[in-house]
Design a protein around this motif. Structure first.
Motif, PDB file in Angstrom:
ATOM      1  N   GLU A  86      -4.491  -3.242  -6.852  1.00 10.93           N
ATOM      2  CA  GLU A  86      -4.542  -2.012  -6.021  1.00 10.93           C
ATOM      3  C   GLU A  86      -3.036  -1.207  -5.926  1.00 10.93           C
ATOM      4  O   GLU A  86      -2.648  -0.058  -5.775  1.00 10.93           O
ATOM      5  N   GLU A  87      -2.026  -2.108  -6.120  1.00 11.54           N
ATOM      6  CA  GLU A  87      -0.459  -1.865  -5.751  1.00 11.54           C
ATOM      7  C   GLU A  87      -0.266  -1.194  -6.994  1.00 11.54           C
ATOM      8  O   GLU A  87       0.600   0.068  -7.159  1.00 11.54           O
ATOM      9  N   ARG A 108      -2.319   0.609  -9.326  1.00 11.72           N
ATOM     10  CA  ARG A 108      -3.056   1.882  -9.506  1.00 11.72           C
ATOM     11  C   ARG A 108      -2.135   2.920  -8.478  1.00 11.72           C
ATOM     12  O   ARG A 108      -1.902   4.112  -8.830  1.00 11.72           O
TER      13      ARG A 108
END
Length: 442
Positions: free
Chosen positions: A297-298, A300
Motif C-alpha cells: 500500500e505504501e 502504491r
C-alpha cells in the motif's frame, strides 16, 4: 513430461519474461543500477536466462525498436535522459550467447516485417534454429514508427492495416523459404558422392505485392520451424495473430477484457482452420513483489505521487508508440479521443488505465499505482491474482515484464516461483521436445 501429475495439468499456466526496452540499458533509474553490473556485456543476460530456466519459464522475448525517439516535445532529450528505447543493440546478435547457457527456455528475438528482407530473416532464423536445437522463436512486429521508417528510406510508415498485409506476405515467404528444401533432400550418401538431391530443393519464385524472392534458401532444411510470437490488438492484428502465431502477446485490462481478447484470438485461429489450443495467449504483467500488504500500500501511494521524471517517462513512451506528442495535452484536462496509424492497441490500453473522463494526470497516477498491467503485492497476493485470473480467463498464462538486471529478476522470481509451484501453477521441469512442445504440454 513436465514433472506434474495428470491431475494438476489443467490449472498449470505458461510463464515467460518480456524485456520491453530490448537489448539496451538495463536497470537504469532503479536502485539496483548502482550494483556495478555491465549492461553492455552478454553476461548480464546470460545470468538472467539461467534464472528464468531455473524458475520454469517457457520463453524470453527481447523487444526491439529501430530509432532514437524524439516525438515527445519534438526532442530526444527525455528518451536519452531516461535511456528509454535507446541506446539499444540488435537482439539477434544476443541470441547465441543465451542459447549457450540454456537448454529449454525459448529465446525469442524481435524481427520487423516492415524492414527486414524475408530472405535475410529466413536465413538468420534457420541458422539460429539449427544451432539452438529447437529453442528459437521469432517475435514478428509491423513497426508503426514513422521515425523508424525514415531510417529505411521512407518518409512515413505505411497505413496500419496495409502493414499487416505486408506482414502476412512476409511470414508466408519466410515459411516457404524454410520449406524450399524437402525434409529428405539431404542424403549424405558418401558412396554415391551425393550430399543432397537437387530434385528436392526448389525455388519459390514468389512475386507478390511487397516482396519478390526467387529462393531456394541456401541453409539446410529445418527439422522444426521456430515458434512464431505476435502481438496484435486491433481487429486486423488479432486476425494476423490468430492465423499465424503460436504465442499471442496481449495487453488487456481486467478479467473481462482478457477473456474477450483470448476468445477473439481463438475464434480467429478457428476461422483460419487452426486448432485454437495451439495458440497460447500470454498477458503482459509487471509484478513488484513486496514483503507485506502494508508495504504494498505504501509503495502504491508513493508511486501515485508523480514526479516530473515519472510524467516525462510515461508520456515519452506513449508518444513514441502512438506517434502522438503527448506534451501538447494539459495534464489536468480529460484526454481527448485519439487515433493513430501506429500501435493502436497500446494507445487504447494507455487511455483505459483510468475511468472514462479521467484527466491525463489521473491516467498516469493509475498506471504508476499498479493499475492495468502492473501489480504490487506479496508473493501470495500476486499468486492469488495469477491463479484466479488464469482460471477466469481460461488460460493460457502470463509474461512478466521488466528489466533483466539482478535486482529486478531475483526480486520477482525468488519469492514468486516457490509460491506458484506450491500451487501447481508453474512447471517443475521441462520435457525433451523443445520450445514448441513445452508450449503444447498444457
Amino acid at each position: 513430461m513436465n514433472g506434474q501429475s495428470s491431475s494438476t495439468l489443467k490449472p498449470m499456466l505458461h510463464f515467460g519474461w518480456f524485456v520491453g526496452h530490448g537489448f539496451g540499458v538495463q536497470g537504469w533509474g532503479t536502485p539496483g543500477y548502482s550494483l556495478g553490473y555491465d549492461w553492455q556485456k552478454p553476461a548480464l543476460y546470460q545470468e538472467a536466462v539461467r534464472a528464468f530456466e531455473r524458475s520454469g519459464l517457457d520463453l524470453f522475448i527481447i523487444e526491439d525498436s529501430l530509432t532514437v525517439p524524439d516525438t515527445y516535445g519534438g526532442t530526444a532529450e527525455v528518451s536519452l535522459a531516461h535511456a528509454s528505447f535507446a541506446p539499444k543493440h540488435d537482439p539477434l546478435a544476443l541470441v547465441p550467447y543465451l542459447l549457450s547457457v540454456t537448454e529449454h527456455l525459448g529465446i525469442v528475438p524481435t524481427i520487423s516485417a516492415s524492414f527486414y528482407p524475408p530472405f535475410t530473416a529466413a536465413r538468420l532464423l534457420a541458422t539460429l534454429q539449427h544451432f539452438s536445437e529447437g529453442q528459437l522463436g521469432w517475435n514478428v512486429v509491423t513497426s508503426g514508427s514513422d521515425l523508424a521508417a525514415q531510417n529505411y528510406g521512407l518518409d512515413q510508415q505505411i497505413e496500419h492495416d496495409l502493414r499487416y498485409e505486408k506482414a502476412e506476405e512476409f511470414v508466408d515467404v519466410v515459411r516457404r523459404l524454410w520449406r524450399s528444401w524437402e525434409p529428405d533432400a539431404v542424403l549424405e550418401d558418401v558412396e554415391a558422392g551425393r550430399f543432397a538431391d537437387h530434385t528436392k530443393v526448389h525455388p519459390i519464385n514468389h512475386d507478390g505485392q511487397f516482396f519478390k524472392v526467387r529462393g531456394p534458401l541456401n541453409t539446410a532444411p529445418l527439422p522444426e520451424e521456430p515458434v512464431l510470437v505476435q502481438a496484435g490488438a486491433s481487429p486486423r492484428g488479432k486476425a494476423f495473430a490468430g492465423g499465424h502465431a503460436d504465442v499471442a502477446i496481449a495487453l488487456a485490462r481486467g478479467v473481462d477484457g482478457m477473456k474477450a481478447y483470448r476468445d477473439s484470438i481463438r475464434a480467429e485461429a478457428a476461422k483460419a482452420g487452426r486448432n485454437p489450443d495451439d495458440v497460447k495467449v500470454l498477458f503482459v504483467l509487471k509484478p513488484t513483489v513486496v514483503g507485506s500488504a502494508a508495504e504494498g500500500e505504501e509503495l502504491r501511494a508513493r508511486r501515485r505521487e508523480l514526479t516530473q521524471r515519472d510524467i516525462d517517462s510515461q508520456l515519452n513512451s506513449i508518444s513514441y508508440l502512438s506517434v502522438i506528442d503527448f506534451k501538447q495535452f494539459d495534464l489536468d484536462q480529460p484526454l481527448p479521443e485519439l487515433s493513430t496509424n501506429s500501435n493502436q492497441g497500446t494507445l487504447e490500453h494507455f487511455a483505459k488505465a483510468a475511468p472514462p473522463g479521467s484527466t491525463l494526470r489521473q491516467i498516469l497516477q493509475a498506471r504508476s499505482g499498479g493499475a492495468g498491467d502492473s501489480i504490487i503485492g506479496t508473493a501470495g497476493e500476486i499468486a492469488d491474482y495469477l491463479e484466479e485470473t488464469g482460471e477466469a480467463v481460461g488460460g493460457d498464462g502470463f509474461l512478466f515484464s521488466g528489466f533483466v538486471d539482478p535486482v529486478t529478476v531475483h526480486g520477482v522470481l525468488d519469492k514468486l516461483t516457490p509460491e506458484l509451484r506450491r500451487r501447481g501453477l508453474l512447471r517443475k521441469s521441462y520435457g525433451n521436445g523443445g520450445f514448441r512442445q513445452n508450449l503444447l504440454d498444457f
